[in-house]
Design a protein around this motif. Sequence first.
Motif, PDB file in Angstrom:
ATOM      1  N   ILE A  68       7.215   9.941  -0.184  1.00  0.00           N
ATOM      2  CA  ILE A  68       6.118  10.658  -0.829  1.00  0.00           C
ATOM      3  C   ILE A  68       6.620  11.482  -2.006  1.00  0.00           C
ATOM      4  N   TYR A  83       8.741  -4.529  -7.606  1.00  0.00           N
ATOM      5  CA  TYR A  83       7.494  -5.010  -7.014  1.00  0.00           C
ATOM      6  C   TYR A  83       6.427  -3.932  -7.144  1.00  0.00           C
ATOM      7  N   LEU A  84       5.169  -4.355  -7.160  1.00  0.00           N
ATOM      8  CA  LEU A  84       4.051  -3.427  -7.083  1.00  0.00           C
ATOM      9  C   LEU A  84       3.307  -3.730  -5.779  1.00  0.00           C
ATOM     10  N   THR A  85       2.598  -2.745  -5.282  1.00  0.00           N
ATOM     11  CA  THR A  85       1.728  -2.980  -4.128  1.00  0.00           C
ATOM     12  C   THR A  85       0.299  -2.688  -4.566  1.00  0.00           C
ATOM     13  N   ASN A 113       8.636  -6.481   3.329  1.00  0.00           N
ATOM     14  CA  ASN A 113       7.844  -6.181   2.138  1.00  0.00           C
ATOM     15  C   ASN A 113       6.843  -5.083   2.464  1.00  0.00           C
ATOM     16  N   SER A 114       6.297  -4.465   1.418  1.00  0.00           N
ATOM     17  CA  SER A 114       5.447  -3.302   1.647  1.00  0.00           C
ATOM     18  C   SER A 114       3.978  -3.680   1.791  1.00  0.00           C
ATOM     19  N   LYS A 136      -2.321  10.808  -6.543  1.00  0.00           N
ATOM     20  CA  LYS A 136      -1.732  10.597  -7.870  1.00  0.00           C
ATOM     21  C   LYS A 136      -2.754  10.119  -8.895  1.00  0.00           C
ATOM     22  N   ILE A 186       0.255   4.256   3.834  1.00  0.00           N
ATOM     23  CA  ILE A 186       0.851   5.488   3.301  1.00  0.00           C
ATOM     24  C   ILE A 186       0.789   5.491   1.772  1.00  0.00           C
ATOM     25  N   TYR A 187       1.098   4.356   1.164  1.00  0.00           N
ATOM     26  CA  TYR A 187       1.017   4.280  -0.305  1.00  0.00           C
ATOM     27  C   TYR A 187      -0.402   4.542  -0.791  1.00  0.00           C
ATOM     28  N   LEU A 196      11.456  10.683 -10.750  1.00  0.00           N
ATOM     29  CA  LEU A 196      12.505   9.861 -11.342  1.00  0.00           C
ATOM     30  C   LEU A 196      13.070  10.632 -12.526  1.00  0.00           C
ATOM     31  N   LYS A 243       7.117   0.206  -8.627  1.00  0.00           N
ATOM     32  CA  LYS A 243       8.544   0.474  -8.785  1.00  0.00           C
ATOM     33  C   LYS A 243       8.979  -0.103 -10.117  1.00  0.00           C
ATOM     34  N   TYR A 244       9.753   0.667 -10.878  1.00  0.00           N
ATOM     35  CA  TYR A 244      10.237   0.114 -12.143  1.00  0.00           C
ATOM     36  C   TYR A 244      11.670   0.518 -12.430  1.00  0.00           C
ATOM     37  N   THR A 266       1.777  -7.500  -2.149  1.00  0.00           N
ATOM     38  CA  THR A 266       2.827  -7.098  -3.081  1.00  0.00           C
ATOM     39  C   THR A 266       2.829  -8.062  -4.253  1.00  0.00           C
ATOM     40  N   ILE A 283       1.256  -0.250   7.640  1.00  0.00           N
ATOM     41  CA  ILE A 283       1.855   1.094   7.670  1.00  0.00           C
ATOM     42  C   ILE A 283       2.245   1.538   6.263  1.00  0.00           C
ATOM     43  N   THR A 284       3.109   0.754   5.618  1.00  0.00           N
ATOM     44  CA  THR A 284       3.557   1.160   4.288  1.00  0.00           C
ATOM     45  C   THR A 284       2.399   1.150   3.299  1.00  0.00           C
ATOM     46  N   ASP A 298      13.464   0.085   3.212  1.00  0.00           N
ATOM     47  CA  ASP A 298      13.389  -1.199   2.522  1.00  0.00           C
ATOM     48  C   ASP A 298      11.976  -1.754   2.540  1.00  0.00           C
ATOM     49  N   PHE A 299      11.286  -1.533   3.651  1.00  0.00           N
ATOM     50  CA  PHE A 299       9.895  -1.976   3.711  1.00  0.00           C
ATOM     51  C   PHE A 299       9.077  -1.293   2.622  1.00  0.00           C
ATOM     52  N   PHE A 300       9.339  -0.002   2.438  1.00  0.00           N
ATOM     53  CA  PHE A 300       8.582   0.725   1.429  1.00  0.00           C
ATOM     54  C   PHE A 300       8.960   0.288   0.019  1.00  0.00           C
ATOM     55  N   PHE A 301      10.243   0.045  -0.206  1.00  0.00           N
ATOM     56  CA  PHE A 301      10.693  -0.213  -1.579  1.00  0.00           C
ATOM     57  C   PHE A 301      10.725  -1.691  -1.924  1.00  0.00           C
ATOM     58  N   ASN A 302      10.382  -2.568  -1.005  1.00  0.00           N
ATOM     59  CA  ASN A 302      10.495  -4.005  -1.236  1.00  0.00           C
ATOM     60  C   ASN A 302      11.898  -4.398  -1.659  1.00  0.00           C
ATOM     61  N   ILE A 316      -0.930   8.287  -0.765  1.00  0.00           N
ATOM     62  CA  ILE A 316      -0.227   8.933  -1.881  1.00  0.00           C
ATOM     63  C   ILE A 316      -0.981   8.674  -3.175  1.00  0.00           C
ATOM     64  N   ASN A 365       1.363   1.301  -5.439  1.00  0.00           N
ATOM     65  CA  ASN A 365       2.785   1.629  -5.542  1.00  0.00           C
ATOM     66  C   ASN A 365       3.383   0.797  -6.654  1.00  0.00           C
TER      67      ASN A 365
END
Lengths: 167, 276
Positions: free
Chosen positions: A20, B123-125, B41-42, B58, B50-51, A26, B116-117, B159, B46-47, A64-68, B54, B114
Amino acid sequence: MNDVIKITFLFISLILVQVIVLNNVLFWDYINPQLYILFVIIYPFRKDRGIFLFLSFLLGLFLDFFFNSGGTNAAATLFIAYIRLPLLKSLMRKSEIDFPVFNINKLQFLKLLSFISILTFAHHFVLFSLEYFKLNAILTIFSRTILTSIFTIILLIFSLLFMNKSK
Amino acid sequence: MQQIVNFIIKYKYFLFFLLLEFIAISFTIRSHSYHKSKFVNSANSITGGIYNRINSFKEYTNLKGFNQQLLEENTRLKNILAQRLIDSTLNSSQLIDSVHYFQKYSFISAKVINNKYNMRYNYLTIDKGSKDSIKLDQGVINSRGVIGITNSVSKNYTTVLSIINESSKINAKLLRSFHFGTLEWDGNDYNILQLNDLPIQANIKKGDTIITGGKSTIFPEGILIGTILDFNRKNNSYKSINIKLFNDMSAIGPVNIVTNFDKEEIQILEETTSNE
């Protein structure tokens, strides 16, 4: 019993803080401190090592599940969980270790700092090597390891101080 | 036998460590290959849940930018509609049929929960899943261009393999001509991609617009990608054409998922052709 609750609480709260808060922070778009390895540092030494290894693996895998990210966090966290005991033994004189009552906070500050730093560097190095998975990216791996480690170490020390104060 | 048992007991932690490490590394290697269903994978509840939580916080901080983006898109679409009016008066009787029978694409809207970069394999969710009839290998776009391709789908979440993922390859072409190349990412700057395999015959200039090529069944032709930032010419071929994206990959909000109705037909046709 008390310990089980404490560890479960630590486990869940570290995942949540990492996902969270820290993942949305970053620095310069690339530096993402990995506070969750605090789990490996403050997990009680007197407990069974097998369970400790498995919990560390599980913690990494959840992230890892969260971040893929495949299994990179799991591999890195498991690695530092395994080297924790040998590392501590090599940092201390043999006689100093009395595991049933040993507590990480009883270490001298310099030894504590080097203990944390080595674990953090090892964790980040494994993490980024597995993420890049290429020999010609070795310089990028090193630079990211060092930069991210600095932020992680600062955060780890602050959280350790904070946890001591609140006791 | 006794020795083996002793060995196992002596090194039980080390063996346990090796076993778990082997599992983790095999997950990692699986995640680096493009076309394999991934266990880690997200897109699970659950993941994803939570995303989603969040993201609902945001979202507010980015509302202004997303509004601007929607406004731009509306303006663009209204302009296209305004141009269409003239055509529809000419052959309005056909128009109804053409909508009915020749619709090639449909779009589903979704939110990125979600993004990530900062890694090599990003990956994006998104908050739509198989219950919204999202499948594997569908294109994901927004008003400013291409975002990625759906990668793993659960009931409520999906994802997306981002275009800033090293295993992403997207067919792209120049707006001005029909020359096409492959859009890839070298892993450095998340807003700059590389266009590879562009033939030397293509006469490119700085600032040329790059769009999707329509050679794949994933993206419709003409989705925006970016403009040429700089390029080198070496040995009569183009080296490292850098593309600046129209999108800011660190701030992606609402997206559309593309469904291609002709996808199966094209794939079956191409398979039978290659078998002959």
